[in-house]
Design a protein around this motif. Structure first.
Motif, PDB file in Angstrom:
ATOM      1  N   ALA A 394       0.832  -1.050   0.168  1.00  4.13           N
ATOM      2  CA  ALA A 394       0.052  -0.094  -0.001  1.00  4.13           C
ATOM      3  C   ALA A 394       0.919   1.097   0.033  1.00  4.13           C
ATOM      4  O   ALA A 394       0.367   2.436  -0.541  1.00  4.13           O
ATOM      5  CB  ALA A 394      -1.067  -0.090   1.217  1.00  4.13           C
ATOM      6  N   ARG A 395       1.860   1.190   0.783  1.00  2.00           N
ATOM      7  CA  ARG A 395       2.892   2.492   0.660  1.00  2.00           C
ATOM      8  C   ARG A 395       3.462   2.889  -0.480  1.00  2.00           C
ATOM      9  O   ARG A 395       3.710   3.918  -0.880  1.00  2.00           O
ATOM     10  CB  ARG A 395       3.919   2.059   1.687  1.00  2.00           C
ATOM     11  N   THR A 396       3.746   1.865  -1.424  1.00  2.00           N
ATOM     12  CA  THR A 396       4.028   2.121  -2.851  1.00  2.00           C
ATOM     13  C   THR A 396       3.024   2.795  -3.651  1.00  2.00           C
ATOM     14  O   THR A 396       3.555   3.587  -4.729  1.00  2.00           O
ATOM     15  CB  THR A 396       4.403   1.182  -3.662  1.00  2.00           C
ATOM     16  N   TYR A 397       1.701   3.102  -3.173  1.00  2.00           N
ATOM     17  CA  TYR A 397       0.540   3.552  -4.015  1.00  2.00           C
ATOM     18  C   TYR A 397      -0.001   4.725  -3.232  1.00  2.00           C
ATOM     19  O   TYR A 397      -0.845   5.424  -3.892  1.00  2.00           O
ATOM     20  CB  TYR A 397      -0.279   2.584  -4.458  1.00  2.00           C
ATOM     21  N   GLU A 398       0.509   4.924  -2.162  1.00  2.00           N
ATOM     22  CA  GLU A 398      -0.091   6.195  -1.384  1.00  2.00           C
ATOM     23  C   GLU A 398      -0.112   7.613  -2.169  1.00  2.00           C
ATOM     24  O   GLU A 398      -0.788   8.204  -2.083  1.00  2.00           O
ATOM     25  CB  GLU A 398       0.703   6.397  -0.005  1.00  2.00           C
ATOM     26  N   THR A 399       1.188   7.668  -2.620  1.00  2.00           N
ATOM     27  CA  THR A 399       1.187   9.046  -3.388  1.00  2.00           C
ATOM     28  C   THR A 399       0.720   8.959  -4.854  1.00  2.00           C
ATOM     29  O   THR A 399      -0.088   9.937  -4.952  1.00  2.00           O
ATOM     30  CB  THR A 399       3.052   9.348  -3.552  1.00  2.00           C
ATOM     31  N   SER A 400       1.015   7.937  -5.717  1.00  2.00           N
ATOM     32  CA  SER A 400       0.443   7.853  -6.757  1.00  2.00           C
ATOM     33  C   SER A 400      -1.051   7.389  -7.137  1.00  2.00           C
ATOM     34  O   SER A 400      -1.730   8.240  -8.032  1.00  2.00           O
ATOM     35  CB  SER A 400       1.359   6.709  -7.830  1.00  2.00           C
ATOM     36  N   ASP A 401      -1.674   6.746  -6.076  1.00  2.00           N
ATOM     37  CA  ASP A 401      -2.928   6.470  -6.368  1.00  2.00           C
ATOM     38  C   ASP A 401      -3.411   5.963  -4.788  1.00  2.00           C
ATOM     39  O   ASP A 401      -3.245   4.979  -4.589  1.00  2.00           O
ATOM     40  CB  ASP A 401      -3.143   5.249  -7.328  1.00  2.00           C
ATOM     41  N   SER A 402      -3.905   7.032  -4.113  1.00  5.14           N
ATOM     42  CA  SER A 402      -4.249   6.492  -2.741  1.00  5.14           C
ATOM     43  C   SER A 402      -5.678   5.701  -2.554  1.00  5.14           C
ATOM     44  O   SER A 402      -5.531   4.969  -1.650  1.00  5.14           O
ATOM     45  CB  SER A 402      -4.701   7.900  -2.040  1.00  5.14           C
TER      46      SER A 402
END
Length: 468
Positions: A394-402
């Protein structure tokens, strides 16, 4: 405002403005339920938050590009100060009011009212520029006036734009405006014929808007073209700007040249003046026609947005989420197998040292206690591993797609089986989305029936009334 209340209020408004769209709100509700079940949104959110309650026209552009003068002339009154220098550094939302005098309200009036497209904008600003959302009055203001030209619409005047000096808060609000608007007018100043010096500004205003899923709603306007009369180089100036815009991806269409007759300097050469006047009148007529018909475009845009959101979930979100959850499941299963391997190794050592498994009947209680302990340990490690890998993904997508980050967490809880995101779940959701997409086409057909009749059987007076 919770989604159920928003559905209700939106229906109340649309029942007066365009009853054909009432069924569309129910379809947005279905879309919200699908997205909630997938985990893309929570129960306090709704895709209808991405729809302006009224047709919305925004005017963006560089400093002293004539935005405020254009708005004043459109409304037929001076509601915005104008001049060669930066006059107003706030986004100004203009709407109809019953008072004969212009009334100005602070940005809080917009941030706290869910009927406006800036509801809770302070929270979004705080995400990109901590603390600035608490100063929403520094960025936004609301003005109302009694003018038939603005009735049923929202008009937004933006502060002069310079990408090199803008704060993150301004950039965030600008992006929000482009997303929410039904029509976006981007003004450039013909008095500055070297657009290459404005590369960062062009990149943000043009490259950002042209990638929008509905780029046709963006009009690029070269204002104050009367200043080219002295050198008689209108075509050269327009060509220079078009080349600069094309470098950012705008290769054709939606480019206009105008000027204000009230603010223009006298032109001695009557033939040249006539040529500029004809160019202005032709392009201005096209711009005003788009503005006057923004209500019609908005109705179609609401339905199209539903279709876009549904297709995005079907074609992008679900496949990506399915791929991520397969990675999560594989990693958790590898952990489970590793734990099982350690248990088998431990059992082998015990057998070698004690011969415990040679006579299981004699060691039933120790074996039962050991098996129970192993199950508890396995379950503990399984849960911990699931949480660990889910948060890591989830951390890998928090910025790009919450929304994907949120869906990962929702679909990896202990109560969801490792096989819970399988073929049947996926297929059922896709089928629901396909039905939703099909019904959106029915809504387009109903909207068409308001304005066209290929058979020629519609009453022409009805068409004229709807068009108005």
């Amino acid at each position: 405002m919770m989604p159920q209340e928003r559905y209700k209020k939106l229906k109340e408004y649309l029942s007066v403005e365009n009853p054909v769209l009432l069924d569309v709100i129910d379809r947005y509700k279905t879309l919200d339920e699908i997205a909630y079940n997938v985990g893309l949104i929570d129960k306090t959110k709704t895709y209808t938050e991405h729809i302006s309650w009224w047709p919305m026209i925004s005017v963006l552009g560089t400093f002293s590009a004539g935005k405020s003068t254009f708005i004043n002339e459109y409304l037929g009154t001076t509601i915005q100060e104008s001049g060669n220098q930066a006059i107003d550094d706030k986004f100004t939302v203009v709407c109809y009011g019953n008072s004969p005098e212009t009334i100005t309200l602070p940005g809080l009036a917009l941030d706290a009212d869910p009927r406006f497209p800036f509801y809770n904008i302070s929270e979004e600003v705080n995400k990109v520029d901590p603390g600035e959302g608490n100063r929403v009055n520094m960025y936004l203001q609301l003005k109302s006036l009694k003018s038939d030209r603005i009735k049923g619409k929202i008009l937004i005047d933006s502060p002069g734009f310079d990408a090199d000096s803008q704060r993150d808060a301004i950039l965030k609000i600008t992006s929000h405006i482009v997303e929410m608007s039904d029509l976006v007018l981007i003004f450039f100043d013909a008095r500055h014929p070297e657009p290459g010096a404005m590369r960062d500004t062009l990149e943000h205003l043009v490259a950002t808007t042209i990638q929008h899923r509905d780029a046709n709603k963006v009009l690029y306007i070269l204002n104050q073209i009367d200043t080219t009369a002295k050198e008689d180089n209108l075509e050269d100036v327009i060509g220079s700007w078009q080349r600069a815009l094309s470098k950012e991806g705008l290769v054709s269409g939606n480019f206009y040249g105008i000027y204000s007759e009230n603010a223009a300097s006298p032109i001695a050469d009557e033939a040249l003046a006539e040529r500029l006047r004809n160019k202005r009148n032709t392009d201005l007529e096209k711009i005003l026609d788009r503005m006057d018909k923004v209500g019609i475009e908005r109705a179609y845009r609401i339905v199209k947005a539903l279709d876009d959101f549904a297709r995005e979930i079907k074609e992008q979100k679900i496949p990506l989420l399915k791929e991520i959850l397969e990675k999560w499941r594989s990693r958790v299963m590898m952990t489970d197998l590793s734990v099982l391997g350690m248990f088998l190794l431990l059992a082998g050592l015990l057998q070698w040292k004690t011969g415990l498994f040679s006579s299981p009947a004699e060691h039933i209680l120790p074996l039962a206690a050991g098996a129970l302990s192993m199950i508890v340990i396995w379950l503990f490690i399984h849960i911990k591993a699931g949480h660990f890998f889910a948060k890591r993904l989830a951390r890998t997508y928090e910025t790009s797609d919450s929304s994907i980050a949120r869906a990962i967490i929702q679909n990896t809880t202990f109560f969801r089986s490792l096989f819970g995101f399988g073929k049947k779940w996926h297929q059922r959701t896709i089928e629901e989305i396909d039905k939703l997409i099909a019904t959106s086409k029915e809504s387009i057909q109903k909207l068409n029936d308001q304005y066209i009749s290929p058979s020629g059987s519609a009453n022409e007076d009805t068409f004229t009334e709807n068009k108005a």
